[in-house]
Design an enzyme around this catalytic site. Structure first.
Site, PDB file in Angstrom:
ATOM      1  N   ASP A   9       0.806  -1.209   0.000  1.00  0.00           N
ATOM      2  CA  ASP A   9       0.000   0.000   0.000  1.00  0.00           C
ATOM      3  C   ASP A   9       0.851   1.277   0.000  1.00  0.00           C
ATOM      4  OD1 ASP A   9      -2.947   1.157   0.826  1.00  0.00           O
ATOM      5  OD2 ASP A   9      -1.331   2.256   1.814  1.00  0.00           O
ATOM      6  N   THR A  26      -5.285   2.451  -0.020  1.00  0.00           N
ATOM      7  CA  THR A  26      -5.308   1.783  -1.319  1.00  0.00           C
ATOM      8  C   THR A  26      -5.724   0.327  -1.164  1.00  0.00           C
ATOM      9  OG1 THR A  26      -3.480   3.228  -1.990  1.00  0.00           O
ATOM     10  CG2 THR A  26      -3.994   1.372  -3.421  1.00  0.00           C
ATOM     11  N   ASP A  27      -5.249  -0.331  -0.130  1.00  0.00           N
ATOM     12  CA  ASP A  27      -5.669  -1.702   0.140  1.00  0.00           C
ATOM     13  C   ASP A  27      -7.174  -1.768   0.387  1.00  0.00           C
ATOM     14  OD1 ASP A  27      -3.372  -3.202  -0.143  1.00  0.00           O
ATOM     15  OD2 ASP A  27      -2.775  -3.040   1.948  1.00  0.00           O
ATOM     16  N   VAL A  28      -7.679  -0.864   1.218  1.00  0.00           N
ATOM     17  CA  VAL A  28      -9.100  -0.877   1.542  1.00  0.00           C
ATOM     18  C   VAL A  28      -9.936  -0.620   0.289  1.00  0.00           C
ATOM     19  CG1 VAL A  28     -10.923   0.329   2.809  1.00  0.00           C
ATOM     20  CG2 VAL A  28      -8.765  -0.225   3.950  1.00  0.00           C
TER      21      VAL A  28
END
Length: 412
Positions: A152, A184-186
């Protein structure tokens, strides 16, 4: 027995979650919250990387730390955990069997990493043509960066987010800054969920499964939203502006007598209301400030004038009077204030679930509110391998003796 009910939107769907860390598990948790039976396959004796990403650790009834990290707990609710040794052919065969019974597979291995186990899409599709297979990687399945690992923080930098986050050049504390959560991961987890649901709709019409290729870098660029459009349309590279907005003024933080607050004026009517609250009605007809394009043009002058006014009263007083006048505003809360907020409490955003090691575990609620198929909190984030036996029975029909043999052989 499977852990879904008929009242759940995704009841009856089976998800095999081969992912770890955050983006994939976030998608898996969302699907599980919506009622899917999500089985999390983890490395035997090790588990998801985030299980060790602490402190803080969940504490047991006596106040002693358990081996469950807060990070892991944030993304694995409503799942069942199965541990398998993927390094052995017997373990690979077992996971292939599970995949043959699944509607959806989530994975975030490096590109091509699962082919050696016969767990890539092409291999699994042959046995289960209706399978929806979602691959999440840093850079996607194609392109020159495809083999690279993606994290991320790295993607926030490469994808442009950090170039517009942080204090402006020439100001105190200048420099690029990452967002305070792995955003960004979420967001990739959310896009993955949307893609899976779209693929399910397609399968309902045609009977066809498909492969979903999601890249963190693609998601980061896509979610630059107006900043990306500003560049593509205007041809000017956006710069860091601290808490200011490139297209709207005033839309940022302002100092108060006891801290800071946010004023988020979105139209000219709200600006006129703000001027009245500040006792400066003439600003709303001043040609420099009367319209948003003019306020953007004369940003520095206006912001300096507003700051001179806002320092005269404490945050709570300003928020009360501005809310009454219809000016969007609010405090900048720490997390203790967030969860103590009466509105947050009324919305039930903090929940507690029973936990076998700690008695109970505090978690953040799912924000989706559905009238007919509400989110159900069936199970706390699972202990490593806690459901291996029951899943092998429920999904594959393996007998107790068969499962006991797998344990003795060190396969599960």
């Amino acid at each position: 027995m499977e852990t879904t009910t008929e009242k759940s939107a995704l009841a009856g769907l089976r998800v095999l979650d081969l992912s770890r860390v955050l983006a994939g598990p976030w998608a898996g948790q969302l699907l599980a919250d919506l009622g899917a039976d999500v089985v999390k396959v983890e490395r035997l004796g090790v588990g998801d990387d985030t299980r060790t990403w602490g402190p803080p650790w969940l504490q047991d009834d006596s106040g002693e730390p358990t081996d469950e990290s807060a990070y892991y707990l944030s993304a694995n609710r409503n799942k069942r955990s199965v541990t398998v040794d993927l390094g052995r052919p017997e373990g690979q065969h077992l996971v292939r069997q599970l995949a043959s019974k699944a509607d959806i597979v989530l994975e975030n291995f490096k590109v091509g990493g699962l082919a050696q186990y016969g767990l890539d899409y092409a291999s699994l599709k042959a046995a289960n043509p209706h399978l929806i297979y979602c691959s999440i990687t840093g850079f996607g399945q194609t392109g020159p960066y495809a083999p690279r690992a993606g994290y991320d923080f790295l993607i926030q930098g490469m994808g442009g987010l950090m170039s517009v986050t942080g204090r402006a050049d020439g100001t105190e504390g200048e420099g690029p800054v990452k967002v305070g959560v792995a955003l960004t991961d979420v967001m990739t987890g959310l896009y993955a969920t949307v893609a899976v649901l779209a693929a399910l709709a397609h399968r309902d019409r045609t009977g066809q499964g498909q492969h979903i290729d999601l890249a963190l870098l693609d998601v980061q660029i896509a979610t630059l939203a107006n900043q990306a459009a500003n560049y593509l349309v205007g041809g000017v590279v956006p710069q860091r502006m601290g808490n200011a907005h490139p297209n709207i003024v005033p839309y940022q933080d302002f100092p108060t007598a006891d801290g800071h607050m946010i004023i988020a004026v979105g139209n000219d009517g709200q600006f006129a209301n703000l001027c009245a609250v500040l006792g400066q009605v003439q600003w709303s007809t001043d040609l420099r400030f009367a319209t948003n394009p003019q306020r953007v043009k004369h940003r520095d002058e206006l912001i300096a004038l507003i700051r001179e006014m806002t320092v005269s009263r404490p945050t709570d007083e300003w928020v009360a009077v501005m809310e009454k006048a219809g000016v969007p505003c609010g405090p900048i809360n720490r997390l203790d204030k967030v969860f103590a907020d009466p509105h947050v409490d009324a919305r039930g955003m903090r929940i507690e679930m029973p936990h076998p090691l700690a008695g109970k575990v505090p978690l953040v609620a799912n924000p989706i509110r559905m009238s007919e198929t509400p989110v159900q909190y069936r199970q706390s984030p699972p202990a490593l391998g806690a459901h291996t036996d029951e899943v092998l029975d429920a999904w594959l029909g393996l007998s107790g003796d068969d499962v006991a043999m797998l344990h003795r052989q060190g396969i599960v």
